[in-house]
Design a protein around this motif. Structure first.
Motif, PDB file in Angstrom:
ATOM      1  N   ARG A  42      97.285  15.623  45.206  1.00  7.76           N
ATOM      2  CA  ARG A  42      97.546  15.341  46.623  1.00  7.76           C
ATOM      3  C   ARG A  42      96.540  16.138  47.458  1.00  7.76           C
ATOM      4  O   ARG A  42      96.414  17.358  47.272  1.00  7.76           O
ATOM      5  CB  ARG A  42      98.976  15.715  46.992  1.00  7.76           C
ATOM      6  CG  ARG A  42      99.314  15.542  48.473  1.00  7.76           C
ATOM      7  CD  ARG A  42     100.713  16.056  48.745  1.00  7.76           C
ATOM      8  NE  ARG A  42     101.042  16.025  50.150  1.00  7.76           N
ATOM      9  CZ  ARG A  42     101.644  15.017  50.763  1.00  7.76           C
ATOM     10  NH1 ARG A  42     101.993  13.959  50.064  1.00  7.76           N
ATOM     11  NH2 ARG A  42     101.915  15.061  52.053  1.00  7.76           N
ATOM     12  N   ILE A  43      95.833  15.460  48.356  1.00  8.30           N
ATOM     13  CA  ILE A  43      94.829  16.081  49.216  1.00  8.30           C
ATOM     14  C   ILE A  43      95.213  15.803  50.666  1.00  8.30           C
ATOM     15  O   ILE A  43      95.474  14.649  51.033  1.00  8.30           O
ATOM     16  CB  ILE A  43      93.418  15.541  48.923  1.00  8.30           C
ATOM     17  CG1 ILE A  43      93.104  15.627  47.424  1.00  8.30           C
ATOM     18  CG2 ILE A  43      92.373  16.300  49.724  1.00  8.30           C
ATOM     19  CD1 ILE A  43      91.796  14.976  47.043  1.00  8.30           C
ATOM     20  N   THR A  44      95.246  16.827  51.501  1.00  4.79           N
ATOM     21  CA  THR A  44      95.592  16.686  52.913  1.00  4.79           C
ATOM     22  C   THR A  44      94.543  17.403  53.757  1.00  4.79           C
ATOM     23  O   THR A  44      93.929  18.381  53.325  1.00  4.79           O
ATOM     24  CB  THR A  44      96.982  17.269  53.209  1.00  4.79           C
ATOM     25  OG1 THR A  44      97.015  18.644  52.798  1.00  4.79           O
ATOM     26  CG2 THR A  44      98.054  16.504  52.463  1.00  4.79           C
ATOM     27  N   ASP A  45      94.372  16.908  54.978  1.00  4.16           N
ATOM     28  CA  ASP A  45      93.458  17.516  55.935  1.00  4.16           C
ATOM     29  C   ASP A  45      94.020  17.300  57.333  1.00  4.16           C
ATOM     30  O   ASP A  45      94.838  16.383  57.554  1.00  4.16           O
ATOM     31  CB  ASP A  45      92.053  16.909  55.819  1.00  4.16           C
ATOM     32  CG  ASP A  45      91.042  17.669  56.659  1.00  4.16           C
ATOM     33  OD1 ASP A  45      90.818  18.852  56.376  1.00  4.16           O
ATOM     34  OD2 ASP A  45      90.504  17.089  57.608  1.00  4.16           O
TER      35      ASP A  45
ATOM     36  N   ALA B  98      86.391  12.570  48.401  1.00  9.40           N
ATOM     37  CA  ALA B  98      87.217  13.284  47.424  1.00  9.40           C
ATOM     38  C   ALA B  98      86.921  12.710  46.050  1.00  9.40           C
ATOM     39  O   ALA B  98      86.842  11.488  45.879  1.00  9.40           O
ATOM     40  CB  ALA B  98      88.706  13.155  47.749  1.00  9.40           C
ATOM     41  N   SER B  99      86.736  13.560  45.102  1.00  7.49           N
ATOM     42  CA  SER B  99      86.387  13.110  43.753  1.00  7.49           C
ATOM     43  C   SER B  99      86.972  14.070  42.730  1.00  7.49           C
ATOM     44  O   SER B  99      87.235  15.239  43.026  1.00  7.49           O
ATOM     45  CB  SER B  99      84.866  13.021  43.580  1.00  7.49           C
ATOM     46  OG  SER B  99      84.265  14.277  43.835  1.00  7.49           O
ATOM     47  N   MET B 100      87.165  13.548  41.534  1.00  6.07           N
ATOM     48  CA  MET B 100      87.648  14.345  40.406  1.00  6.07           C
ATOM     49  C   MET B 100      86.523  14.431  39.375  1.00  6.07           C
ATOM     50  O   MET B 100      86.017  13.406  38.911  1.00  6.07           O
ATOM     51  CB  MET B 100      88.902  13.728  39.794  1.00  6.07           C
ATOM     52  CG  MET B 100      89.487  14.557  38.660  1.00  6.07           C
ATOM     53  SD  MET B 100      91.151  14.037  38.178  1.00  6.07           S
ATOM     54  CE  MET B 100      90.826  12.383  37.592  1.00  6.07           C
ATOM     55  N   HIS B 101      86.154  15.663  39.050  1.00  9.60           N
ATOM     56  CA  HIS B 101      85.073  15.915  38.105  1.00  9.60           C
ATOM     57  C   HIS B 101      85.679  16.236  36.738  1.00  9.60           C
ATOM     58  O   HIS B 101      86.557  17.105  36.630  1.00  9.60           O
ATOM     59  CB  HIS B 101      84.202  17.068  38.583  1.00  9.60           C
ATOM     60  CG  HIS B 101      83.546  16.810  39.906  1.00  9.60           C
ATOM     61  ND1 HIS B 101      82.208  16.519  40.029  1.00  9.60           N
ATOM     62  CD2 HIS B 101      84.052  16.785  41.168  1.00  9.60           C
ATOM     63  CE1 HIS B 101      81.911  16.335  41.294  1.00  9.60           C
ATOM     64  NE2 HIS B 101      83.012  16.492  42.016  1.00  9.60           N
TER      65      HIS B 101
ATOM     66  N   VAL C   4      89.137  19.004  41.183  1.00 14.26           N
ATOM     67  CA  VAL C   4      89.053  18.061  42.306  1.00 14.26           C
ATOM     68  C   VAL C   4      88.291  18.739  43.437  1.00 14.26           C
ATOM     69  O   VAL C   4      88.530  19.918  43.737  1.00 14.26           O
ATOM     70  CB  VAL C   4      90.455  17.627  42.773  1.00 14.26           C
ATOM     71  CG1 VAL C   4      90.351  16.657  43.945  1.00 14.26           C
ATOM     72  CG2 VAL C   4      91.220  16.993  41.624  1.00 14.26           C
ATOM     73  N   ARG C   5      87.393  17.996  44.062  1.00 11.41           N
ATOM     74  CA  ARG C   5      86.629  18.480  45.211  1.00 11.41           C
ATOM     75  C   ARG C   5      86.839  17.521  46.371  1.00 11.41           C
ATOM     76  O   ARG C   5      86.786  16.302  46.184  1.00 11.41           O
ATOM     77  CB  ARG C   5      85.144  18.599  44.861  1.00 11.41           C
ATOM     78  CG  ARG C   5      84.307  19.145  46.017  1.00 11.41           C
ATOM     79  CD  ARG C   5      82.816  19.136  45.709  1.00 11.41           C
ATOM     80  NE  ARG C   5      82.463  20.141  44.721  1.00 11.41           N
ATOM     81  CZ  ARG C   5      81.892  19.890  43.559  1.00 11.41           C
ATOM     82  NH1 ARG C   5      81.633  18.647  43.238  1.00 11.41           N
ATOM     83  NH2 ARG C   5      81.579  20.855  42.725  1.00 11.41           N
ATOM     84  N   ALA C   6      87.065  18.070  47.580  1.00  4.37           N
ATOM     85  CA  ALA C   6      87.313  17.258  48.776  1.00  4.37           C
ATOM     86  C   ALA C   6      86.482  17.795  49.929  1.00  4.37           C
ATOM     87  O   ALA C   6      86.239  19.002  50.042  1.00  4.37           O
ATOM     88  CB  ALA C   6      88.794  17.256  49.142  1.00  4.37           C
TER      89      ALA C   6
ATOM     90  N   ILE D 251      84.311  22.121  52.438  1.00  5.65           N
ATOM     91  CA  ILE D 251      84.396  21.623  51.069  1.00  5.65           C
ATOM     92  C   ILE D 251      85.373  22.514  50.309  1.00  5.65           C
ATOM     93  O   ILE D 251      85.221  23.733  50.279  1.00  5.65           O
ATOM     94  CB  ILE D 251      83.020  21.620  50.378  1.00  5.65           C
ATOM     95  CG1 ILE D 251      82.038  20.739  51.155  1.00  5.65           C
ATOM     96  CG2 ILE D 251      83.149  21.136  48.938  1.00  5.65           C
ATOM     97  CD1 ILE D 251      80.632  20.758  50.592  1.00  5.65           C
ATOM     98  N   THR D 252      86.373  21.896  49.722  1.00  8.55           N
ATOM     99  CA  THR D 252      87.405  22.617  48.969  1.00  8.55           C
ATOM    100  C   THR D 252      87.363  22.159  47.523  1.00  8.55           C
ATOM    101  O   THR D 252      87.237  20.956  47.248  1.00  8.55           O
ATOM    102  CB  THR D 252      88.791  22.361  49.564  1.00  8.55           C
ATOM    103  OG1 THR D 252      88.783  22.723  50.942  1.00  8.55           O
ATOM    104  CG2 THR D 252      89.846  23.188  48.845  1.00  8.55           C
ATOM    105  N   ARG D 253      87.480  23.124  46.626  1.00  8.27           N
ATOM    106  CA  ARG D 253      87.468  22.833  45.192  1.00  8.27           C
ATOM    107  C   ARG D 253      88.711  23.436  44.556  1.00  8.27           C
ATOM    108  O   ARG D 253      89.045  24.591  44.787  1.00  8.27           O
ATOM    109  CB  ARG D 253      86.206  23.404  44.542  1.00  8.27           C
ATOM    110  CG  ARG D 253      86.091  23.154  43.049  1.00  8.27           C
ATOM    111  CD  ARG D 253      84.850  23.828  42.495  1.00  8.27           C
ATOM    112  NE  ARG D 253      84.718  23.676  41.076  1.00  8.27           N
ATOM    113  CZ  ARG D 253      85.341  24.430  40.166  1.00  8.27           C
ATOM    114  NH1 ARG D 253      86.135  25.398  40.577  1.00  8.27           N
ATOM    115  NH2 ARG D 253      85.162  24.219  38.874  1.00  8.27           N
TER     116      ARG D 253
END
Length: 706
Positions: free
Chosen positions: A297-300, A307-310, A362-364, A374-376
């Protein structure tokens, strides 16, 4: 009035009095909030309701007191109806007359004060919902702005009239334009405390004054951070602009009272990432697992632009580990501020095979204009064990070579379970046989414990012998001495070498913690086995096996690549020999950092002595507070103290000095020793020896030349 009517009147009066006393605290609780709020109309309405409730209680008692008495007092023998009628006693039968006389004697004793209170609580309970309703209405009345009558109050009107400077604010308006990426509309407001987004454009505008004197009075807006905004004419209005970067309070130069209005800036927050599944940082999948669930879950606060998943897949072991990376975008929903992804992945889709490990994070990124946040997230691990992992009998790490005669921890558990099964199947088993088998298992556990203990520097054993031969070493010195006369190397026999290079660098601290946990469990298991209680040894044996399994995975470690990217070299300065802009990176040793600058020290001394303040002291104080105080409310209070001292408040100086001292951090501890070079002092012997060398003559006994 007959005696029966008099008795009936006294009984009902007692019951009504008890009911009134019982409901009186409840009515106080209902009326009290409105009395505190000074609202006359609700108080009058509740007093009328209390009178009506008292009248209803009286009627209710007159109608039901007979049935209440028969149900509550067995000694009245269900005969209270004889007192309810006004029939003359002579008209009743002899039995009824006798019963009425008995009731007249008992009724005074039955209806005492305690009995009346009991009947009131039982049959006349006050509805508590009225108390809750009154409290909720009073709270709503207090917080709803529409109910505020402060502007109609004569004292407040007089206070506003006493401050004509506030009338100037009616000609001033504040225009706020939030950044475009927030998608918030611009608005105009009167001067008041407000909250605005970061990087908003704020304009204070007023109509062009009719006279030059009025124009001079309204020249600027003063901010608490020391900035002064000058009004610039734009057509028919004068405006001052500022881009909101921090929370401040401001005042208008046309306001003689210097009213301070807070302008709170809401900083743009970085995206928040929460991975709900898996819950553990390292998730070990079942050997027969075919699918795995990943939920995030990603919120801003405004919008998530990317947003991507590495994912990084590790395959192999030892030096043959291969890594493969891939990146997958997190799908976007209807809400641009929220992205949720809950998917059940198949292992074939992830490319996982038995023995593989998958690392993902996950990076957003949000939609901030200049510097997007940028959040990781932390890195999670999915581990799929191979079928051969459960049957491996290797020790903790690859460099720990297994000895053929050394039994594994799994075999020790099997032997313990077999011993417990034999004891359960044959309760009359020979105790000596049980002791022998338990001690043999304890010996195996001790040998395995000592084998692992060598990697932590353990060299002694309380019980069984070590693996090596510790027999007679009398011939090691080559002299063939026997008995007590033989030299013994006590340091080698009883000493312990601490600073071994291999022991210090072979394992990291996390691996050593797992080793210590395994050794502690082995100690507990060995203790229980030697105490002939194999049942209690099974739990620590399994704990030791679990720690060993964890150590078996220590040969594969994932570290996210964080390489250093140097800045680009300016070609025009390359090979030019120009070193003017270069900084000296050599560290000065043995010099403590300056905790308090000299300007701040001088300012504190001046504030303490009540002397005249130095030039540019306000800028020095504001810069110090902005740098050292991070809390928003405390920074505003410190800036307010600076403004008070600027306005001439002599009693505010101690408060300002306290805020400045709060920004002083603690001195750092210098661990490096100071090297002080001193000239060597020669002794008398050295001096005599040097003199003898110069004269080519031996010195005398007293150190003097002959």
């Amino acid at each position: 009035m007959s005696d029966v009517a008099e008795v009936r009147r006294r009984v009902t009066a007692k019951l009504w009095r008890a009911a009134s006393l019982y409901s009186f605290p409840a009515w106080i609780a209902i009326v009290a909030p409105w009395i505190i709020l000074r609202q006359l109309l609700p108080v009058l309405m509740e007093l009328v309701a209390a009178v009506l409730y008292s009248w209803w209680t009286k009627k209710h008692i007159d109608a039901h007191w007979i049935s209440w008495s028969n149900a509550s007092f067995p000694e009245l023998e269900d005969s209270m109806h004889l007192l309810a009628s006004d029939v003359d006693t002579a008209a009743l039968s002899s039995v009824a007359q006798l019963q009425r006389a008995r009731l007249s004697q008992k009724i005074e004793h039955a209806f005492n004060d305690a009995a009346c209170r009991h009947l009131a609580r039982r049959y006349l309970s006050f509805p508590r919902s009225l108390i809750i309703l009154s409290c909720l209405l009073s709270v709503a009345w207090f917080f709803v702005p529409a109910q505020t009558t402060a502007l109609k109050d004569g004292s407040l009107i007089n206070e506003i009239k006493a401050k004509p400077s506030l009338q100037h604010h009616s000609a001033l308006s504040v225009h706020v334009t939030p950044p475009a990426y927030t998608k918030l509309p611009a608005f105009t407001s009167a001067p008041k405390e407000m909250q605005i987004p970061e990087n908003s454009q704020v304009r204070w505008c007023m109509a062009t004054p009719s006279s030059a004197e009025s124009a001079k009075e309204a020249l600027s807006i003063h901010l608490s951070n020391g900035q002064t905004l000058i009004f610039v004419q734009r057509g028919e209005v004068h405006c001052a602009e500022w881009q909101a970067s921090e929370t401040v309070f401001w005042s208008w130069s046309a306001d003689a009272a210097k009213t301070r209005i807070v302008l709170k800036v809401q900083l743009d927050q970085a995206p928040q990432i929460k991975i709900t599944t898996p819950t553990d940082m390292v998730q070990v999948l079942a050997q027969d697992a075919k699918q795995v669930r990943i939920a995030l879950r990603i919120t801003d606060d405004y919008q998530i632009t990317q947003a991507s998943m590495h994912m990084t897949l590790a395959r192999g072991s030892g030096e043959n580990i291969r890594f493969s990376d891939k990146e997958m975008p997190v799908p976007q929903g209807k809400d641009s501020k929220l992205r949720e992804w809950d998917k059940l992945w198949s292992l074939s889709e992830l490319g996982m095979e038995p023995g593989d490990e998958l690392y993902f994070f996950v990076r957003a990124t949000d939609n901030a204009d200049k510097n997007p946040h940028i959040t990781r997230s932390p890195t999670y691990t999915l581990r799929l064990p191979s079928p051969d992992a459960a049957a491996e009998e290797s020790l903790a790490l690859p460099m720990m070579v297994k000895v053929e005669s050394l039994r594994s921890q799994r075999q020790i558990i099997i032997d313990t379970e077999q011993l417990l099964a034999d004891i359960k199947a044959n309760p009359k088993l020979n105790p000596n046989l049980i002791r022998t088998r338990s001690e043999m298992i304890a010996g195996d556990q001790g040998a395995l414990r000592r084998r692992y203990g060598k990697f932590l520097g353990e060299e002694s054993s309380l019980f069984a012998d070590d693996d090596g031969d510790h027999g007679d070493h009398s011939d090691h010195d080559g002299h063939g001495k026997k008995g007590d006369s033989a030299p013994v190397d006590l340091a080698a026999q009883y000493g312990h070498a601490h600073d071994q290079e291999e022991n210090a660098t072979l394992f990291d601290e996390a691996t050593k913690k797992i080793l210590r946990r395994a050794l502690a469990a082995m100690w507990d298991a060995e203790k229980s086995l030697r105490a002939i209680t194999p049942a209690s040894a099974l739990a620590p044996e399994n704990k030791a096996l679990e720690a060993i399994k964890q150590l078996q995975q220590a040969d594969r470690i994932y570290l996210h690549k964080a390489a250093f990217t140097p800045p680009a070299i300016k070609e025009e300065k390359r090979m030019s020999g120009d070193v003017l802009d270069l900084k000296n990176t050599s560290k000065k040793q043995n010099e403590a950092a300056v905790i308090v600058p000299e300007a701040i020290r001088n300012l504190l001394i001046t504030l303490q002595r009540q002397d005249s303040l130095p030039a540019l002291w306000s800028k020095t104080a504001r810069d110090w507070i902005a740098e050292q105080i991070n809390n928003e409310e405390q920074r505003l209070a410190a800036q307010a103290a600076i403004q008070d001292v600027i306005d001439g408040c002599a009693t505010c100086r101690p408060a300002l000095a306290a805020w400045i001292r709060q920004g002083i951090s603690h001195a750092e501890l210098i661990l490096q020793g100071r090297s002080v070079l001193k000239p060597k002092q020669n002794s008398a012997f050295d001096k005599a020896w040097e003199a003898s060398l110069q004269n080519k003559q031996p010195p005398s006994a007293n150190g003097k030349q002959p």
